[in-house]
Every structure is written in structure tokens, then in C-alpha cells.
Design a protein around this motif. Structure first.
Motif, mmCIF file in Angstrom:
data_model
loop_
_atom_site.group_PDB
_atom_site.id
_atom_site.type_symbol
_atom_site.label_atom_id
_atom_site.label_comp_id
_atom_site.label_asym_id
_atom_site.label_seq_id
_atom_site.Cartn_x
_atom_site.Cartn_y
_atom_site.Cartn_z
ATOM 1 N N ALA A 105 0.831 -1.206 0.000
ATOM 2 C CA ALA A 105 0.000 0.000 0.000
ATOM 3 C C ALA A 105 0.865 1.256 0.000
ATOM 4 N N LEU A 106 1.935 1.249 0.793
ATOM 5 C CA LEU A 106 2.838 2.403 0.832
ATOM 6 C C LEU A 106 3.541 2.573 -0.507
ATOM 7 N N GLU A 107 3.925 1.479 -1.131
ATOM 8 C CA GLU A 107 4.563 1.577 -2.449
ATOM 9 C C GLU A 107 3.612 2.191 -3.468
ATOM 10 N N ARG A 108 2.350 1.773 -3.464
ATOM 11 C CA ARG A 108 1.371 2.356 -4.390
ATOM 12 C C ARG A 108 1.213 3.855 -4.140
ATOM 13 N N GLU A 109 1.217 4.231 -2.871
ATOM 14 C CA GLU A 109 1.081 5.643 -2.518
ATOM 15 C C GLU A 109 2.245 6.452 -3.084
ATOM 16 N N LEU A 110 3.445 5.934 -2.951
ATOM 17 C CA LEU A 110 4.609 6.650 -3.455
ATOM 18 C C LEU A 110 4.596 6.736 -4.976
ATOM 19 N N ARG A 111 4.266 5.644 -5.624
ATOM 20 C CA ARG A 111 4.252 5.657 -7.091
ATOM 21 C C ARG A 111 3.190 6.608 -7.620
ATOM 22 N N GLY A 112 2.031 6.632 -6.953
ATOM 23 C CA GLY A 112 0.980 7.535 -7.383
ATOM 24 C C GLY A 112 1.392 8.991 -7.297
ATOM 25 N N ARG A 113 2.107 9.346 -6.240
ATOM 26 C CA ARG A 113 2.575 10.725 -6.109
ATOM 27 C C ARG A 113 3.696 11.037 -7.094
ATOM 28 N N ALA A 114 4.611 10.100 -7.279
ATOM 29 C CA ALA A 114 5.789 10.357 -8.106
ATOM 30 C C ALA A 114 5.460 10.454 -9.588
ATOM 31 N N GLU A 115 4.461 9.734 -10.040
ATOM 32 C CA GLU A 115 4.197 9.696 -11.478
ATOM 33 C C GLU A 115 3.711 11.046 -12.008
ATOM 34 N N ARG A 116 3.326 11.944 -11.128
ATOM 35 C CA ARG A 116 2.857 13.259 -11.557
ATOM 36 C C ARG A 116 4.000 14.250 -11.768
ATOM 37 N N ASP A 117 5.229 13.846 -11.429
ATOM 38 C CA ASP A 117 6.365 14.770 -11.508
ATOM 39 C C ASP A 117 7.542 14.074 -12.178
ATOM 40 N N PRO A 118 7.871 14.442 -13.407
ATOM 41 C CA PRO A 118 8.958 13.755 -14.121
ATOM 42 C C PRO A 118 10.327 13.995 -13.500
#
Length: 334
Positions: free
Chosen positions: A196-209
Motif C-alpha cells: 500500500a505504501l509503495e502504491r502511494e509513493l508511485r501515485g505521487r511520483a508519477e505526476r512529476d517527471p
């Protein structure tokens, strides 16, 4: 007996180095943790590091088995004069706990005969016997790591990703620097403790190249490389008392940004100007921009870590063990 077993490649380097120091100290029979021996064997003292790890388990049956063991260990420690020492790594447990576990930890706190603190600002119960043994540096541990130049404009988070470390807030704060600092980059390297924490991080990171994620366990060489590639290491913990990650970064000659506390201000004073920057309250994009500007020119002198060598750590523990055993035996005779 220590509360850790044989160190593995994924084990905290602090435990590796302590294990080696204790094994090489005359006057100590160094025992790694063994459940059967803990309940039935002969030993004089039990040293606990993170006592909350007595609980938990990846399945309900394993969690139940661990609770049963904890109860049996309590019985053993109640009826025998085994001294209990606790190394106070943190002021509060990192993991959440149930009411039953909190009651058990409270009992264990009362049963503790001697505390080892890693810095002067660790609070202990009034009058509690205590020994200061400073958290050692990691210079020797990473001595074989190839030198890697810092990448200008890159900030990094490196280490095991746990909820209390605030990496989600780091990504949110970094996103606010997009317009004012488009050249800034952020690398997050380390394994999250849950899917769940990994999904949270990926979701935030994908918005910023500008964000790069490397969400895996980092062997020592990869950990050192990730630290050294950054111009500065950001540790956005929601609270910080002792931090092996901060000492690891400083041991690799990289400045750190950490939350302000008495402990981190003392560390800043100890290691010298330019190595430890602090922030107040929730991390902001302004904090990151100020830190990035400060580390664009490295400090003139390396961080002062001379008081954190591992020489004497084993002997200091031996003295604490002797004091704890003598105290417990006096109480048993009373």
C-alpha cells in the motif's frame, strides 16, 4: 543474550557492527537470540533493542505464536534473576501496537534493570541506571564503497521506507518546487514496508517527471551509491531522535536535512557547519529549495565523527552488563 539473531544481509548495519564488537570483547559470552534458550537456557542478561519486534507476524497464526512466546518470556523473566537491559533507540515504538502489546511493553519497561542510551538527550525514568554508548559512525562499514561524485541539483532519500519517515510528505513538498526550481531532481531509493505504501509513493511520483524511484532493498554498495549520487540527503521524518540513516549519510560525506529537535541540533553542532540542516513543522518546498541551495557548495571540512568510533563499544557494553546483573542479583536477594 541479544534480542537479535545472526545478522543477515538485510540486517541494520548497526546490528552487524555491534554483533562484531560484542563477539570480540573479552569477558562477554556473546549469545545471539534463540527462543528456546531464551525460555529454558542459562544466561545472565538479556539486551533488548526494539522490544516491539517481539510481537507481530506475517499471518495471524504467527502473530499468535509470537504473543505466546512473549508471555512465556515474561514468565521466565519474572521467576529468574536474568538482568534486562534496553538500548533506547527511539522514544516511541516505530510500529503501531494493540492495547495488550502496550501493556506488555509497559511491564517490560518496569522490568528493565539498565538502559543504554545512544545520546545525551534520550530521556529515561528518573533515577534509572543508564550508560551512554554513542551510536557509531559508518565510515568503516562503507570503506570499500567506490567513491561516487554528487550530481548537482539532486536531492535524495535513501533507506527503508516506513510510514513514520514521511516520504509521502517529501514527494508532496517537492511537487511545489516545480515552477520555481524546475532544474531540481529528487531520487527516492529504498524498499517500502508495504504494498500500500509503495502504491502511494508511485501515485505521487508519477505526476512529476523530476522524481526517480528505486523501491527495492538496497545492498550496502547500492545504498552507498544512492547516498553519494545525491548532493544532499533529505530525511523528512515526522519526528527524529536517533537516526542511523543520518549518520550513514554523514559517514559518506553528504549533508542531511532533518526535522529540528534537541537531538538534531546537537548533531549539527557536533559534526560542524554545513552538514546538518533542519526544518520546522511539516516539510515544505521552501525547505527543500533552501537545502538545495546550501549544498550546492559542499562544506569546507568533512563532518566531525571522531567521537563515534567503534573502539571501546564492546567494553562499554560489558560494563553495562555487569552493572545490570549485579543490580538484578541484589534485588533478588532482598
Amino acid at each position: 543474550m541479544q534480542s537479535f539473531g545472526r545478522p543477515r544481509p538485510t540486517t541494520n548495519p548497526y546490528i552487524h557492527m555491534l554483533d562484531e564488537a560484542l563477539a570480540g570483547t573479552p569477558g562477554i559470552e556473546h549469545l545471539r537470540f534463540d527462543r528456546r534458550r531464551a525460555l529454558l537456557g542459562r544466561y545472565d542478561a538479556l539486551q533488548l533493542h526494539w522490544p516491539e519486534t517481539l510481537f507481530g507476524g506475517s499471518t495471524p497464526s504467527r502473530a499468535l505464536a509470537r504473543r505466546a512466546f512473549a508471555l512465556a518470556l515474561r514468565a521466565r523473566l519474572t521467576i529468574t534473576p536474568v538482568a534486562v537491559l534496553r538500548t533506547v533507540h527511539n522514544l516511541e515504538p516505530h510500529s503501531s501496537s494493540t492495547p495488550w502489546e502496550r501493556r506488555y511493553l509497559a511491564w517490560l519497561e518496569r522490568r528493565t534493570d539498565h538502559r543504554i542510551v545512544l545520546q545525551e538527550r534520550t530521556t529515561v525514568p528518573p533515577g534509572a541506571p543508564t550508560t551512554l554508548i554513542r551510536h557509531g559512525h559508518y565510515r568503516d562499514w562503507f570503506a570499500s564503497a567506490p567513491a561516487t561524485p554528487a550530481t548537482p541539483g539532486v536531492l535524495g532519500f535513501v533507506g527503508l521506507v516506513r510510514p513514520y519517515k514521511g516520504v509521502e510528505e517529501l514527494l508532496d513538498a517537492f511537487a511545489t518546487t516545480r515552477d520555481s526550481s524546475p532544474q531540481l531532481r529528487l531520487r527516492v531509493a529504498g524498499r517500502p514496508t508495504s504494498a500500500a505504501l509503495e502504491r502511494e509513493l508511485r501515485g505521487r511520483a508519477e505526476r512529476d517527471p523530476r522524481v526517480e524511484l528505486d523501491l527495492r532493498h538496497l545492498p550496502d554498495a547500492a545504498f552507498a551509491n544512492a547516498v553519494m549520487r545525491a548532493s544532499g540527503v533529505v530525511l523528512p521524518y515526522r519526528a527524529m531522535h536517533n537516526s542511523g540513516s543520518a549518520l550513514a549519510a554523514l559517514s559518506l560525506d553528504r549533508p542531511v536535512l532533518v526535522p529540528r529537535s534537541d537531538a538534531t541540533e546537537a548533531l549539527a553542532s557536533e559534526v560542524g557547519p554545513g552538514w546538518v540542516s533542519t526544518f520546522d513543522g511539516p516539510l515544505t518546498g521552501d525547505d527543500l529549495e533552501r537545502f538545495a541551495a546550501s549544498v550546492s557548495t559542499p562544506p569546507a571540512a568533512p563532518p566531525e565523527l571522531g567521537d563515534r568510533g567503534w573502539d571501546g563499544v564492546g567494553a562499554a557494553h560489558r560494563s553495562a552488563f555487569v552493572a545490570a546483573v549485579e543490580r538484578r542479583r541484589r534485588r533478588a536477594r532482598a
